[in-house]
Design an enzyme around this catalytic site. Structure first.
Site, short mmCIF file in Angstrom:
data_model
loop_
_atom_site.label_atom_id
_atom_site.label_comp_id
_atom_site.label_asym_id
_atom_site.label_seq_id
_atom_site.Cartn_x
_atom_site.Cartn_y
_atom_site.Cartn_z
N GLU A 112 0.87 -1.17 0.00
CA GLU A 112 0.00 0.00 0.00
C GLU A 112 0.91 1.22 0.00
O GLU A 112 1.69 1.43 0.93
CB GLU A 112 -0.88 0.04 1.24
N ASP A 136 -6.62 9.57 9.75
CA ASP A 136 -5.32 9.06 10.20
C ASP A 136 -4.90 9.64 11.53
O ASP A 136 -5.22 10.78 11.86
CB ASP A 136 -4.25 9.39 9.15
#
Lengths: 414, 263
Positions: free
Chosen positions: B50, B61
């Site tokens: 990723e 995040d």
């Protein structure tokens, strides 16, 4: 008198034309769908409406007056050989807590209670939404956490202290530019982590659907009152209504009732900071392009790679790189007009309003004043205008003293 | 291309192994270092990569990934740079799938079709766009389908049985199960709950299910690998790269991959 049809927006996907929507992480999709269902049910429940009305009357102090700003009108008429429109202020700064923000907070917190949520979170820029949220949370005995950029905490000290006095926890956000957009990021992070018991009380007409429509509906009382009041006072609709815009909640609240009345010009005033050409501004419609941030597609300040650019404004409440999606839509279809005012123009207007009307406007509506004066000249002496005085300026006295080069208190470093 | 992803899972399945999926932030701390780490990931046991594209406002995040993104942006990384990194990686590796991961706005700004074409031309296999739920991803999904790229969806602890069919419909490659309601880099979800969710999603999607968010140690990776088709580690690798450098990060990657493969 023209009427606009087709006011069926947002659609079921939360879209105002190509703007709005629900751009959130999957974790937040179920809670925003739950919120949408709860709001749809509540807004047609007479008990919900009557509880809200009762609170507005007896706690907030609504209706707020519609005030003829006679000396400001005379000032601009004198400057323009007698040819300028009559200016009214919608006095939402007289609401409890000093701004229009409480209209929305009460609606959302009433909804939170219906949904069984016990923990209220909010983001704030100038601190007005934070104070309003903390106030209503205190009144209804709910835990309240307010996220605020560290930069804004410095320049809005009085409001930070007010929130703490009201029992809220103010959490400083240091990431990014440490202003409103970062506070919103942090509030979203909190929500995604605590979806079970937490209600996110967004302060403006932005965020994922249903927030833009819901916040607009709660603020629409401003325009409903203003319309009834001007009809009573003057026997006709105004030629223009004017409001400042950060995310755009006070403007949408004033505009909503007038959107179908196409004879009424809708004017939104964005913060031009040090000037739109300087790049140091917060004028998303004037100087931005469409993009996706904080759950909705709207106009944003962004660079050529789609990274969000820092907004700049002397007003912490307007210092945001986006704008509510309904404004983006009204802009694109040409129903509303969007202009801007600089930091310096706002400062000058603040002083003018203080001396002529005995009203200290917040720095946010101070941006609307110069464009209101321009428009008064353009519309001419038979015209009628309403400007939303959406907040009072007590919170801004340190910032203003600083900008004017005066030192009024030890320990102010903002 | 979805076939790199499909081949990876079928090869691992034949060996009775779970996939080890590693996340790094593209361009963190700079293009050169990041490219070196990217190139070395497969040799250290990574099955699927990723590759993060940085964004100024990563609201899903935690601080580790957010700061990595800001470092990367400061070093001049753009979405195009991240795609160029994938392209450079393909010069030496044509088998390890690369999934671009990030937020909608840079992709929206490039244009969904342009992004799909550029991603395809760069040897990218798919993308995860965190703030593009099924309700909003139709345009990108259409563009991806035209290029035979996988738009991978996230399922979370809040995705209930009623919603799950909507989440898995039209997804390709695999489904990413976020083990905990929260942001990246926090605590791992309860093992029993993860096991239950994985079987529900596998049943609904017919696709491999990888589990991420909160996996930090080889022990955790091994435990998750017993339940799922793959394990994703991001924040722990990003943090080690930042604090201790590429060698330490790759050593961590290897220990996580070994643990995953030994489950």
């Amino acid at each position: 008198m023209g009427k606009m049809d087709n006011l069926q927006y947002p659609d079921e996907m939360g879209r105002f034309g190509s703007f709005g929507g629900r751009y959130v992480a999957e974790t937040l999709m179920p809670p925003i769908l739950e919120l949408e269902a709860a709001y749809t049910e509540a807004k047609s429940d007479p008990a919900f409406i009557s509880e809200l009305d009762d609170f507005f009357t007896h706690y907030v102090g609504r209706p707020s007056p519609l005030y003829f700003a006679e000396r400001l009108t005379n000032y601009i008429r004198t400057e323009n050989n007698g040819n300028a429109a009559k200016i009214y202020f919608k006095r939402d700064e007289l609401n409890h807590t000093g701004a229009h923000k409480i209209n929305n907070c009460r609606g959302q917190i009433l909804l939170a209670k219906r949904m069984g949520k016990t923990r209220i979170i909010a983001e704030t820029g100038a601190g007005q939404h934070g104070v309003a949220t903390a106030t209503v949370a205190a009144r209804f005995g709910l835990e309240c956490i307010v996220y605020m950029g560290a930069t804004d905490i410095v320049r809005q000290k009085p409001n930070v202290f007010r929130m703490r006095l009201l029992g809220a926890e103010v959490r400083a956000v240091h990431s990014g530019t440490a202003t409103l957009k970062d506070a919103m990021n942090e509030a979203l992070r909190d929500w995604v982590t605590n979806v079970g018991d937490t209600f996110y009380c967004i302060g403006t007409v932005a965020g994922p659907h249903p927030y833009p429509a819901m916040v607009r509906d709660f603020q629409a009382i401003i325009g409903r009152e203003a319309k009834a009041q001007i009809l009573e006072r003057e026997g006709r609709l105004p030629d223009a209504v004017v409001a400042c815009i950060g995310g755009g909640s006070n403007a949408m609240g004033l505009f909503h009732e007038f959107v179908p009345e196409t004879s009424v010009r809708l004017i939104g005033v964005e913060a031009a900071g040090k000037g739109v050409k300087s790049g140091l501004h917060a004028a998303s419609l004037t100087g931005g392009t469409p993009g996706v941030l904080h759950g909705n597609r709207t106009y944003l300040l962004q660079d050529e790679d789609g990274q969000i650019k820092d907004a700049h404004s002397i007003s912490a409440g307007l210092d945001y790189p986006g704008i509510g999606p309904e404004h983006a839509y009204l802009h694109d279809i040409g129903r509303a007009e969007y202009v801007s005012a600089t930091d310096d123009e706002a400062l000058e207007a603040f002083q003018l309003c203080a001396r002529l009307e005995g009203i200290l406007p917040a720095l946010e509506p101070s941006h609307a004043i110069p464009r209101t004066l321009d428009l008064a000249k353009e519309i001419g002496k038979d015209g009628l205008m309403i400007m939303n005085m959406c907040g009072r300026g007590d919170k801004d006295v340190f910032t203003i003293a600083d900008a004017l080069g005066e030192h009024i208190s030890e320990g102010t470093d903002g | 291309m979805t076939h790199r992803i499909d081949t990876t899972f079928s090869t691992l399945k034949a060996q009775n192994k779970a996939a080890f999926v590693a996340y790094i932030m593209g361009g963190d701390p700079d293009r050169e270092t990041s490219q070196t780490v990217l190139k070395a990931l497969p040799d250290n046991g990574v099955d699927i990569i990723e590759l993060g594209m940085p964004f100024t406002d990563p609201a899903a995040d935690g601080p580790t990934i957010e700061e990595a993104g800001l470092r990367s942006l400061k070093a001049g990384t753009t979405l195009t740079t991240v795609l160029e990194m994938a392209k450079a990686f393909r010069h030496t590796n044509d088998t390890t799938p690369i999934i671009i991961m990030g937020y909608c706005n840079p992709v929206h700004h490039m244009g969904y079709e342009n992004f799909a074409k550029a991603a395809k031309a760069s040897g990218v296999d798919g993308a995860i766009i965190v703030d593009l739920p099924p309700e909003e991803d139709m345009d990108l999904r259409t563009a991806f389908e035209q290029q035979d790229l996988a738009l991978i969806r996230l399922a979370t602890p809040t995705t209930d049985d009623k919603r799950l069919p909507r989440v898995v419909q039209g997804t390709k490659g695999f489904v990413y199960y976020v083990s905990v309601a929260g942001i990246t880099g926090k605590a791992l979800g309860q093992q029993a709950a993860v096991s239950d969710a994985v079987s529900r999603i596998k049943k609904a999607s017919g696709l491999p299910v990888v589990v991420g968010f909160g996996v930090k140690t080889p022990q955790q990776a091994k435990a998750i690998a017993k339940e799922a088709d793959g394990v994703v580690v991001g924040s722990a690798i990003v943090k080690t790269l930042h604090e201790d450098g590429p060698e330490a990060a790759l050593a961590l990657v290897k220990s996580l991959a070994d643990a995953t493969h030994s489950a």
